[in-house]
Design an enzyme around this catalytic site. Structure first.
Site, short mmCIF file in Angstrom:
data_model
loop_
_atom_site.label_atom_id
_atom_site.label_comp_id
_atom_site.label_asym_id
_atom_site.label_seq_id
_atom_site.Cartn_x
_atom_site.Cartn_y
_atom_site.Cartn_z
N ASP A 210 5.77 -140.82 34.91
CA ASP A 210 6.74 -139.73 34.85
C ASP A 210 7.12 -139.58 33.37
OD1 ASP A 210 9.08 -138.31 34.62
OD2 ASP A 210 10.12 -139.31 36.26
N GLN A 213 11.00 -137.58 30.25
CA GLN A 213 11.89 -137.90 29.11
C GLN A 213 11.12 -138.37 27.88
OE1 GLN A 213 15.02 -137.26 28.86
NE2 GLN A 213 15.42 -136.73 30.98
N LYS A 236 12.29 -129.54 29.37
CA LYS A 236 12.81 -130.64 28.53
C LYS A 236 12.06 -130.69 27.20
CE LYS A 236 14.01 -133.42 32.53
NZ LYS A 236 15.47 -133.43 32.74
N1 PLP Z 1 12.00 -137.68 35.80
C1 PLP Z 1 12.88 -137.91 34.83
C2 PLP Z 1 12.83 -139.21 34.09
C3 PLP Z 1 13.85 -136.96 34.53
O1 PLP Z 1 14.74 -137.19 33.58
C4 PLP Z 1 13.87 -135.74 35.27
C5 PLP Z 1 14.92 -134.73 35.02
O2 PLP Z 1 16.01 -135.04 34.61
C6 PLP Z 1 12.90 -135.55 36.25
C7 PLP Z 1 11.99 -136.53 36.50
C8 PLP Z 1 12.88 -134.30 37.07
O3 PLP Z 1 12.51 -133.21 36.29
P1 PLP Z 1 12.55 -131.74 36.90
O4 PLP Z 1 13.90 -131.56 37.50
O5 PLP Z 1 12.30 -130.86 35.73
O6 PLP Z 1 11.46 -131.66 37.93
#
Ligand code: PLP
Length: 416
Positions: A210, A213, A236
């Protein structure tokens, strides 16, 4: 602000010039200059991204992959050019390994529901870490419920760093997938992804990373990380909402069943049987957010021009500066102090609920996030209901961190 720039020893990054690229940073909030310290939730957009999308809608817009007319060709070329920019940004081997999705959440659900459903059975295990965002927990829980499999969690230490030996111990003959965050959104901890992929691959287990960040803070090299899947969200990365990326090794993507059915993802359709398009289109059912893909491509171009190395130096300076400032405040406890950390300052204040901290900071024009940050298990691990999280990006300054520290002291005065 310019004084802050003089203090910042990030040679090569002209922060004041960068700030002028982001129109929103000139806004006021509650009569103060906006101090935006919530980029980990969603980053602001440079004019270059806004213009690229507006240009596309003004001059090149049509649906893609379908039209024989010139405009549709132009739109298709622009969309596919964005895919190539993402490929280069991740250093993936081929553009067909880049699947456009809505964001990190959808990317992880896609892998869980396709690769996961195909390979995970009763009694099998999915290994994650204790610092995951809900979007890298819940899709695996749904899969486990569906399949009678088990979610296994590798613990973190008191500083918020993954215990790699404990992670290794939890890799079992039943592990079918490892899913880890590259950088923790609640703690800032950077995971040793290269080590994780090595340990998992020694046992033949694929790894999903993932990267939500991680991407705003530096160029990613999926081949060097040797991961099987890498997910991130455009919003992001200074790009628009509505689009994100799933990188997958081509042989894995090819072996996976489709995620959603519809137009674009088929080769042939009859009432008896349909066949699927080649990757990545097999996973891109329906009309995508075409303009958002183009905006994401423009964001990647922008970051390339600023220079990823310069961004990293600037952010390291801000993290060190901010950490020293906050550490000096009595009654403030940092949550997340791993040696390898990125861009996040999470903390709790004695006797003041984080929501109250956020409200007072807001009155000073300072935007921070308060709550569990979609990482409730992390809050449980540190025995706090919530934290206040300030997060920095390439446009943040030392002066903004000074303003944060002053406002925290003011909050303490109000509440004591
Ligand atoms: N994973 C991490 C580490 C995140 O910080 C976030 C969002 O804050 C997500 C996944 C989810 O991202 P999204 O809401 O853009 O799908």
């Amino acid at each position: 602000m310019s004084a802050a720039n003089e203090q910042t020893p990030a040679a090569g990054l002209d922060v004041e010039r960068i700030r002028r690229d982001f129109p929103i940073l000139a806004e006021q909030s509650h009569g103060h200059p906006l101090v935006f310290l919530d980029s980990a939730a969603s980053a602001q957009k440079p004019q270059q991204v806004i213009d690229a999308m507006s240009e596309f809608y003004s001059h090149d817009y049509a649906n893609i992959h379908r039209g024989v007319y010139e405009l549709s060709q132009r739109a298709t070329d622009a969309f596919e050019a964005a895919r190539e920019k993402v490929r280069a940004f991740l250093n993936a081997g081929e553009a067909r390994e880049i699947v456009f999705v809505r964001g990190t959440t959808e990317a992880i659900n896609l892998v869980a529901m396709t690769h996961g459903r195909k390979h995970v059975g009763a009694g099998d295990e999915i290994l994650i870490t204790a610092m995951e965002h809900h979007s890298n927990i819940v899709p695996w829980q749904l899969l486990c419920e569906d399949r009678g499999a088990n979610l296994v969690v590798a613990p973190i230490d008191d500083r918020g760093a993954l215990l790699l030996d404990e992670f290794e111990k939890r890799l079992s003959p039943r592990t079918r997938m490892v899913a880890v965050t590259h950088v923790s959104n609640a703690l800032g901890s950077v995971n040793p992804v290269r080590e994780i992929t090595r340990l998992a691959h020694e046992r033949g287990v694929p790894v999903l990373v993932d990267g939500a960040q991680a991407v705003p803070h530096g160029r990613i090299d999926v081949r060097e990380l040797d991961c099987d899947f890498y997910a991130f969200s455009s919003h992001k990365l200074f790009g628009p909402t509505g689009i994100g990326v799933l990188y997958g090794r081509s042989e894995l993507l090819e072996s996976m069943p489709p995620y959603q059915g519809g137009g674009e993802m088929i080769l042939t359709v009859s009432f008896e049987k349909s066949t699927w398009a080649e990757i990545p289109h097999k996973f891109e059912a329906g009309t995508p957010d075409i303009a958002a893909a183009i905006g994401l491509g423009a964001a990647i171009d922008y970051l390339g021009e600023v220079g990823f190395d310069h961004i990293a130096v600037h952010e390291r300076d801000l993290l060190e500066y901010g950490t020293a400032l906050l550490d000096a405040i009595p009654g403030l406890r940092m949550i997340g102090t791993a040696a390898d950390k990125a861009a996040v300052l999470s903390f709790v204040l004695d006797g003041v609920h984080p929501h109250d901290v956020g409200t007072i900071l807001d009155q000073e024009g300072i935007a921070v996030r308060t709550g569990h940050h979609c990482a409730q298990p992390v809050m449980d691990r540190f025995e706090v209901p919530a934290t206040t999280r300030a997060s920095v990006a390439l446009y943040s300054t030392r002066a903004e961190l000074d303003a944060l520290a002053r406002a925290i002291l003011k909050t303490q005065e109000i509440f004591t």
